[in-house]
Design a protein around this motif. Structure first.
Motif, short mmCIF file in Angstrom:
data_model
loop_
_atom_site.label_atom_id
_atom_site.label_comp_id
_atom_site.label_asym_id
_atom_site.label_seq_id
_atom_site.Cartn_x
_atom_site.Cartn_y
_atom_site.Cartn_z
N ALA A 49 -56.84 -30.44 0.14
CA ALA A 49 -56.69 -30.92 -1.23
C ALA A 49 -55.46 -31.82 -1.37
N ALA A 50 -54.34 -31.39 -0.75
CA ALA A 50 -53.12 -32.19 -0.83
C ALA A 50 -53.31 -33.54 -0.12
N ALA A 51 -53.97 -33.52 1.03
CA ALA A 51 -54.21 -34.77 1.76
C ALA A 51 -55.13 -35.69 0.98
N THR A 52 -56.10 -35.12 0.29
CA THR A 52 -57.01 -35.93 -0.53
C THR A 52 -56.24 -36.59 -1.67
N ARG A 53 -55.32 -35.87 -2.28
CA ARG A 53 -54.51 -36.48 -3.35
C ARG A 53 -53.62 -37.58 -2.80
#
Length: 256
Positions: free
Chosen positions: A244-248
């Motif tokens: 999720a953090a990488a997607t953001r």
């Protein structure tokens, strides 16, 4: 947990894979397990894993006095090691330890299911604000999209319970239901079912006939089911958070 148990070393149960990797379990700490790659320091991995676990328990107000006492004075003892399949590969069998043959109380079963609930809550928080497209096409975790990982977690909530009940009905599917809502629903169905298992059935060894792992003779008990429910859900939290953090970050880098 009785006071004298708190003062004793933390009992570790080791799943030893043929390639030299190991998966270390501490059933006294619901949900906790640590993978140690061949050649790595078990002590370092254990201390790092326990530090992360202790912080996570505290963040969710799940640190009972007994767990807190164990984690303040970390000492452990390897009491059992059994051969196992390569660890954390979906479809592989999981070890049955001697501790899994002991009866598990309602409070201990609930403690493990509370870990599942907290893990699902963490994954919900981690993915909040991601679009449906990002959950499907964004960064991946363990080879799965975020939604695929969440669907897998929900599948396993039901699947673990079915390891000791070949008659457990398969859960209904609802079009449009999000993978996270499905996780919550399946856990709400599974918890009363597991708590309704009678005392005698809590020590019975089962070999399920439906949806087996790569080892069709894999043995299960009530305690193993509850242990794996918690371990599996907790293990997926970090991967979902990272994806999720990488997607953001990827979204930000694409912004004009």
């Amino acid at each position: 947990m009785r006071e004298q148990e708190v003062k004793s070393p933390l009992e570790l149960y080791i799943e030893a894979a043929p390639n030299g990797d190991a998966l270390i379990h501490a059933p006294r700490l619901p949900g906790f397990s640590v993978k140690v790659a061949r050649g790595s320091s078990r002590d370092c991995r254990m201390r790092a894993g326990l530090t992360t676990y202790a912080r996570w328990l505290a963040a969710h107000d799940l640190a009972t006095a007994s767990c807190a006492a164990v984690l303040r004075n970390i000492q452990w003892l390897e009491v059992e090691a059994v051969p196992g399949a390569p660890v954390w590969i979906s479809g592989n069998a999981a070890a049955l330890f001697s501790v899994d043959r002991r009866p598990l109380s309602d409070s201990d079963a609930n403690a493990r299911l509370d870990v599942v609930a907290a893990a699902i809550s963490d994954m919900a928080a981690a993915t909040m604000g991601l679009s449906a497209r990002e959950r499907v096409h964004g960064c991946r975790t363990g080879g799965r999209s975020i939604d695929e990982a969440l669907t897998h977690v929900g599948n396993c909530v039901w699947w673990y319970a079915s390891r000791i009940d070949d008659e457990l009905p398969e859960p209904p599917e609802f079009p449009g239901e999000s993978p996270l809502a499905r996780c919550v629903r399946l856990l709400a169905d599974v918890r009363p079912h597991l708590l309704s298992v009678s005392g005698r059935e809590r020590t019975r060894v089962h070999v399920p006939t439906r949806f087996p792992t790569n080892d069709s003779s894999e043995a299960w008990t009530y305690a193993k089911v509850c242990r794996r429910e918690a371990e599996h859900a907790w293990d997926h939290v970090d991967g979902v958070r990272r994806a999720a953090a990488a997607t953001r970050r990827a979204r930000t880098s694409r912004a004009p």
